[in-house]
Design an enzyme around this catalytic site. Structure first.
Site, PDB file in Angstrom:
ATOM      1  N   ALA A  82       0.779  -1.238   0.000  1.00 46.28           N
ATOM      2  CA  ALA A  82       0.000   0.000   0.000  1.00 46.28           C
ATOM      3  C   ALA A  82       0.809   1.285   0.000  1.00 46.28           C
ATOM      4  CB  ALA A  82      -0.929   0.005   1.219  1.00 46.28           C
ATOM      5  N   LYS A  95      -3.180   4.975  -3.387  1.00 43.55           N
ATOM      6  CA  LYS A  95      -4.271   4.076  -3.781  1.00 43.55           C
ATOM      7  C   LYS A  95      -5.168   3.755  -2.582  1.00 43.55           C
ATOM      8  CE  LYS A  95      -1.654   2.064  -7.612  1.00 43.55           C
ATOM      9  NZ  LYS A  95      -0.401   2.811  -7.400  1.00 43.55           N
ATOM     10  N   CYS A 115       3.993  -0.812 -11.959  1.00 44.18           N
ATOM     11  CA  CYS A 115       4.502   0.346 -12.698  1.00 44.18           C
ATOM     12  C   CYS A 115       5.732  -0.083 -13.495  1.00 44.18           C
ATOM     13  CB  CYS A 115       4.822   1.512 -11.770  1.00 44.18           C
ATOM     14  SG  CYS A 115       5.926   1.120 -10.392  1.00 44.18           S
TER      15      CYS A 115
END
Length: 481
Positions: A294, A299, A409
């Site tokens: 996280a 997010k 990513c």
């Protein structure tokens, strides 16, 4: 070997600056003590010297020692010279190093035009000094004479670089004179990618898209914000525009904690591409959701804003402190857990899961140009194995009918498309739910034929429009049947 994809210097010729020093194409240059050298009084460095020295050190540490910029810039444990600088000089160092990394291949090609031979390896920081000065002369708002003078001083302060002091002076003086012509040289890889990365991207995305990605990497990215509500209103208040699926893109620079809305918790910094995966989970009102891996919490904030009862899990207690502080500023809440997902088990299943898996981060090079030099092919292999393990475990934490969005990513297929294809082949109880253009602001170019989300730096006008581009992201939405 992490060779840049730009042109390489040509063969050696006779030394001119000292024993073993390479010659210059520009003919007789200034001697070590001639014009353009030195700017400070005896025993005292010239103004700006310390910043250029730190910039050359950090550039070399990234390219040759594979240190991350985050590590070098850490205010408690980073480069000691950087920590000693004034804030404005720290900003200058960051600007120089970022531009030098983005333009590395191009700088190699330009300097190759000015040298008869490559500079020998055991010459201190000569190449780094030249890159730091060249990027200032060509691409930054720095007076040419200051860039040349400080580079010569810097070469003179390094025992191994000192014999090349005259060469540094001559090369950079010629570069300053002919910069309008020389700046048109791009080399074969203007972003200066290591050969292994350039090769795989060209094979994966094709030559045309690969070149577009490189052009996008040359530009400093704009600042993107994710807002809790009223994107159009925030864009008007902050002088920005709405892009993608509701991100606010700003052209302004500066410390974000001074921008309107920061203290009141109206928004947080997050690349527009990074905001898309959480949006694929839709309205989560009253649903139990997990944000896995996280930190730093963007997010998590999205899931909370979408109405979820959020559990945020990350392996790093240190990074989770940022999650706590961000949630506090934003006035949002979540259950925050420090745990390794490989040994963690939730108390009950989730309606929705966002798994932002640990990855090579090669999609973030617009904002983190050091990534090209700190990652290796072996890292992709190692991380892909971890991703596969986490994905297969966490998908079982879904309730029947529940949805998991897997994202990275990364620009590497092994960390994206290949992961999902393998999972679907192994687990018949899991189905792919394709992404629709309307869910991501109409960005149809970012959806693959399979229905995956795949953003690239050249999307959204990257490399062709002012303040365009997206980080490279992959996401897939899976439903448990």
């Amino acid at each position: 070997m992490n060779e840049p994809t730009g042109s390489r210097p040509k063969s050696p010729s006779r030394p001119t600056g000292g024993k073993g020093a390479p010659a210059r194409k520009q003919g007789p240059g200034a001697k070590a003590g001639g014009p353009g050298t030195g700017g400070g009084s005896p025993g005292r460095p010239a103004p700006g010297f310390a910043a250029r020295k730190v910039a050359a050190d950090i550039l070399g540490n990234v390219v040759h020692k594979h240190r991350t910029l985050d590590a070098e810039y850490d205010v408690t444990s980073g480069h000691s010279g950087f920590r000693a600088l004034e804030p404005k000089d720290r900003s200058l160092v960051k600007a120089i190093v970022a531009a030098a990394l983005r333009r590395r291949g191009q700088l190699d090609a330009i300097l190759a035009e000015l040298l008869d031979r490559p500079i020998p390896e055991r010459t201190g920081r000569v190449t780094d000094i030249l890159h730091v000065a060249a990027v200032q002369i060509l691409f930054l708002d720095v007076a040419d004479h200051a860039a040349v003078s400080l580079a010569v001083d810097l070469a003179g302060s390094d025992k191994r670089a000192r014999p090349y002091k005259g060469l540094v002076n001559g090369v950079l003086r010629r570069l300053a004179r002919e910069k309008d012509t020389l700046s048109t040289i791009t080399g074969s890889g203007p972003a200066g990618l290591p050969l292994w990365l350039a090769t795989r991207w060209r094979e994966t995305y094709g030559a045309e898209t690969f070149e577009a990605i490189l052009r996008a990497h040359l530009e400093e990215p704009a600042l993107d914000l994710t807002v809790k509500s009223d994107a159009e209103g925030w864009a008007e208040r902050l002088g920005g525009r709405v892009v993608a699926a509701g991100s606010v893109r700003l052209s302004r620079k500066g410390a974000v904690d001074g921008f309107e809305g920061f203290n009141e918790g109206g928004w947080w910094v997050q690349d527009a591409a990074a905001s898309l995966p959480a949006r694929l989970l839709g309205d989560l009102t009253g649903k139990r959701a997990a944000d896995l891996c996280a930190a730093p919490g963007g997010k998590t904030a999205q899931l909370a804003t979408q109405g979820a009862d959020v559990t945020a899990v990350d392996i790093s207690e240190k990074r989770l402190k940022r999650v706590h502080s961000n949630l506090e500023r934003l006035g949002l809440s979540a259950r925050v857990v420090a745990a390794d997902l490989r040994s963690y088990e939730p108390d009950e299943p989730f309606d929705a899961i966002l798994l932002d898996a640990p990855c090579s981060a090669t999609g973030t090079m617009r904002r983190h140009p050091d990534v090209a030099w700190t990652k290796r092919p072996a890292d992709v292999t190692t991380l892909a194995a971890i991703q596969a393990e986490l994905l297969r475990k966490t998908v079982t934490w879904l309730k029947p009918g529940g949805v998991l969005v897997y994202c990275t990513c990364s620009m590497e297929r092994e960390e994206g498309e290949d992961q999902i294809a393998a999972l679907l082949a192994e687990m018949p109880g899991i189905a792919l739910e394709p992404v629709l253009p309307a869910e991501i602001g109409g960005l149809a170019e970012c959806i693959t034929p399979e229905g995956y989300l795949r953003t690239l730096p050249c999307h959204l006008g990257g490399g062709t429009e002012p303040e365009g581009g997206l980080d490279g992201f992959f996401a897939a939405r899976l439903r448990r049947l």
